[in-house]
Write an enzyme that holds these catalytic residues in place. Structure first.
Site, PDB file in Angstrom:
ATOM      1  N   LYS A  65     -13.710  -1.692  -2.055  1.00  0.00           N
ATOM      2  CA  LYS A  65     -14.712  -2.667  -2.506  1.00  0.00           C
ATOM      3  C   LYS A  65     -15.280  -3.447  -1.328  1.00  0.00           C
ATOM      4  O   LYS A  65     -16.475  -3.429  -1.108  1.00  0.00           O
ATOM      5  CB  LYS A  65     -14.114  -3.597  -3.550  1.00  0.00           C
ATOM      6  CG  LYS A  65     -14.059  -2.916  -4.908  1.00  0.00           C
ATOM      7  CD  LYS A  65     -12.773  -3.085  -5.636  1.00  0.00           C
ATOM      8  CE  LYS A  65     -12.707  -2.161  -6.833  1.00  0.00           C
ATOM      9  NZ  LYS A  65     -11.381  -2.170  -7.453  1.00  0.00           N
TER      10      LYS A  65
ATOM     11  N   TRP B 178      -7.522  -6.438 -14.702  1.00  0.00           N
ATOM     12  CA  TRP B 178      -6.678  -6.072 -13.561  1.00  0.00           C
ATOM     13  C   TRP B 178      -5.357  -6.795 -13.583  1.00  0.00           C
ATOM     14  O   TRP B 178      -4.306  -6.198 -13.331  1.00  0.00           O
ATOM     15  CB  TRP B 178      -7.422  -6.271 -12.243  1.00  0.00           C
ATOM     16  CG  TRP B 178      -8.513  -5.256 -12.088  1.00  0.00           C
ATOM     17  CD1 TRP B 178      -9.850  -5.486 -12.021  1.00  0.00           C
ATOM     18  CD2 TRP B 178      -8.351  -3.815 -12.018  1.00  0.00           C
ATOM     19  NE1 TRP B 178     -10.533  -4.283 -11.913  1.00  0.00           N
ATOM     20  CE2 TRP B 178      -9.639  -3.260 -11.913  1.00  0.00           C
ATOM     21  CE3 TRP B 178      -7.253  -2.963 -12.060  1.00  0.00           C
ATOM     22  CZ2 TRP B 178      -9.864  -1.880 -11.832  1.00  0.00           C
ATOM     23  CZ3 TRP B 178      -7.463  -1.592 -11.986  1.00  0.00           C
ATOM     24  CH2 TRP B 178      -8.763  -1.067 -11.867  1.00  0.00           C
TER      25      TRP B 178
ATOM     26  N   ASP C 130      -3.781 -10.302  -5.767  1.00  0.00           N
ATOM     27  CA  ASP C 130      -4.588  -9.080  -5.724  1.00  0.00           C
ATOM     28  C   ASP C 130      -6.005  -9.492  -5.318  1.00  0.00           C
ATOM     29  O   ASP C 130      -6.743 -10.070  -6.109  1.00  0.00           O
ATOM     30  CB  ASP C 130      -4.585  -8.423  -7.109  1.00  0.00           C
ATOM     31  CG  ASP C 130      -5.469  -7.175  -7.175  1.00  0.00           C
ATOM     32  OD1 ASP C 130      -6.108  -6.840  -6.159  1.00  0.00           O
ATOM     33  OD2 ASP C 130      -5.517  -6.553  -8.251  1.00  0.00           O
TER      34      ASP C 130
HETATM   35  C1  LIG Z   1     -10.398  -1.863  -8.230  1.00  0.00           C
HETATM   36  C2  LIG Z   1      -9.306  -2.823  -8.432  1.00  0.00           C
HETATM   37  C3  LIG Z   1      -7.972  -2.412  -8.565  1.00  0.00           C
HETATM   38  C4  LIG Z   1      -7.566  -0.949  -8.575  1.00  0.00           C
HETATM   39  O1  LIG Z   1      -7.708  -0.398  -7.345  1.00  0.00           O
HETATM   40  P1  LIG Z   1      -7.272   1.139  -7.079  1.00  0.00           P
HETATM   41  O2  LIG Z   1      -7.421   1.227  -5.607  1.00  0.00           O
HETATM   42  O3  LIG Z   1      -8.219   1.997  -7.845  1.00  0.00           O
HETATM   43  O4  LIG Z   1      -5.884   1.306  -7.521  1.00  0.00           O
HETATM   44  C5  LIG Z   1      -7.005  -3.383  -8.717  1.00  0.00           C
HETATM   45  N1  LIG Z   1      -7.318  -4.692  -8.747  1.00  0.00           N
HETATM   46  C6  LIG Z   1      -8.590  -5.125  -8.629  1.00  0.00           C
HETATM   47  C7  LIG Z   1      -8.880  -6.592  -8.663  1.00  0.00           C
HETATM   48  C8  LIG Z   1      -9.612  -4.213  -8.466  1.00  0.00           C
HETATM   49  O5  LIG Z   1     -10.878  -4.634  -8.355  1.00  0.00           O
END
Ligand SMILES: *Cc1c(COP(=O)(O)O)cnc(C)c1O
Length: 361
Positions: free
Chosen positions: A196, A102, A172
């Site tokens: 998530k 990521w 993030d």
């Molecule tokens: C799932 C995830 C993403 C991507 O998320 P989207 O909503 O599909 O763009 C980015 N960073 C992390 C840490 C993730 O777990």
């Protein structure tokens, strides 16, 4: 109905109570004679949904008044682009902590916007750990430092965050937001796709310090500017209203569980069950992440052979487990134990893992 033992990485498990509440209100929202999805996003009822979700987010994370809480679209992936578009300044690189898949995607996108530097990387360790804070070298002139608090694919998580001084820290937190208390003051910007730990897909939460969004480049399209969404209370254009509503219900649920500190304790108890089986298996199961960097949200592990891993996934599915196959890029096994995954699912998995070892060890 028997609920699956849902260990999906994302979209992921939601609290059963939340789903039932949404079901009750699905067809007729608050006696309006229509569902929330059929309602104007300019209506009083939706404005309440929007404001309540924001207020709960503030309350649960202790977000100070000089931060905005935004509900945007395009996922965390859109933030990979929006952050450099809005926060990068001429002659001042964006610094990144490279910790895996990521973080890598965030870097790739930022490179299209301007200059980037790597402040630390654990690539030489196959991304099986987070860097020590002392390893992170932030240039004084950096526009910001970006890190990924929890690498969802690798199964690593920062235990604490660096003090970046005057350089804004951007995180993030897509896969661990609200799983533990944080000091928001340490951050310039926090973002998370909802699917998530916060709700269904379709909405991305951005928590950003007001001064950072005061001077986005004038050339930026209006829709990609944080100040646009901040000024319009996340109602510049049609929001993903049902997703925001669901996030609100999940936040209420977290509050009803006693808040983020309680959730943190609950999560620790859940994951200990599974890590203990791994650690006491005499090498039958092997944790991917180094112990000091182990994630409390995504538990990654391997077995002696891919055949055995395949058999594990197959038999787990026969017993009602979902989502234990590792990410296609890295293989292996992964159990995602987000806030809404109940203790009972983790107990069942720990038992299944012990039994599987007995049969195949
Ligand atoms: C799932 C995830 C993403 C991507 O998320 P989207 O909503 O599909 O763009 C980015 N960073 C992390 C840490 C993730 O777990």
């Amino acid at each position: 109905m028997k609920r699956a033992y849902n260990f999906n990485a994302g979209p992921a498990a939601l609290p059963l109570e939340v789903l039932q509440q949404a079901q009750e209100q699905f067809v007729d929202y608050q006696g309006a004679g229509m569902s929330l999805m059929e309602m104007s996003h300019r209506s009083n009822l939706y404005e309440q949904v929007n404001n309540e979700a924001q207020a709960l987010m503030r309350e649960l994370l202790g977000i100070p008044d000089n931060y905005k809480v935004l509900f945007l679209q395009g996922g965390a992936s859109q933030q990979f682009a929006m952050i450099p578009m809005n926060l990068m300044r001429e002659g001042r690189p964006a610094a990144f902590v490279q910790t895996g898949a990521w973080a890598g995607k965030a870097i790739k996108e930022a490179k299209l916007i301007g200059e980037t530097v790597i402040a630390a990387s654990t690539e030489s360790d196959n991304f099986n750990r987070m860097p020590e804070l002392s390893e992170i070298q932030v240039p004084d002139n950096a526009s910001y430092l970006h890190l990924t608090s929890n690498e969802t694919i690798g199964g690593t998580q920062f235990a604490e965050y660096p003090d970046t001084g005057a350089v804004p820290l951007v995180a993030d937190m897509s896969s661990d937001i609200l799983s533990r208390p944080i000091d928001v003051n340490q951050f310039g910007l926090i973002y998370a796709g909802a699917q998530k730990n916060l709700g269904p897909s379709g909405v991305t939460v951005v928590i950003v310090r007001e001064d950072l969004i005061a001077e986005s480049p004038k050339s930026l399209p209006v829709i990609f500017r944080y100040d646009t969404h901040a000024k319009q209370n996340s109602l510049y254009n049609t929001p993903p209203s049902f997703s925001v509503y669901m996030v609100g219900l999940v936040l209420k649920w977290i509050k009803s569980q006693g808040g983020v500190s309680q959730i943190q304790q609950y999560n620790a108890n859940k994951t200990k069950l599974i890590y203990d089986v791994i650690d006491q298996s005499g090498g039958f199961y092997k944790g991917v992440a180094q112990p000091g960097s182990r994630s409390v949200m995504n538990l990654t592990f391997r077995m002696q052979s891919e055949e055995l891993e395949k058999l594990f996934v197959k038999q787990s599915e026969q017993e009602g487990f979902v989502g234990l196959k590792g990410h296609r890029d890295v293989g292996g096994l992964r159990a995602s134990t987000y806030n809404a995954v109940p203790l009972e699912s983790c107990q069942a998995l720990a038992q299944f893992m012990a039994d599987f070892q007995k049969r195949n060890g």
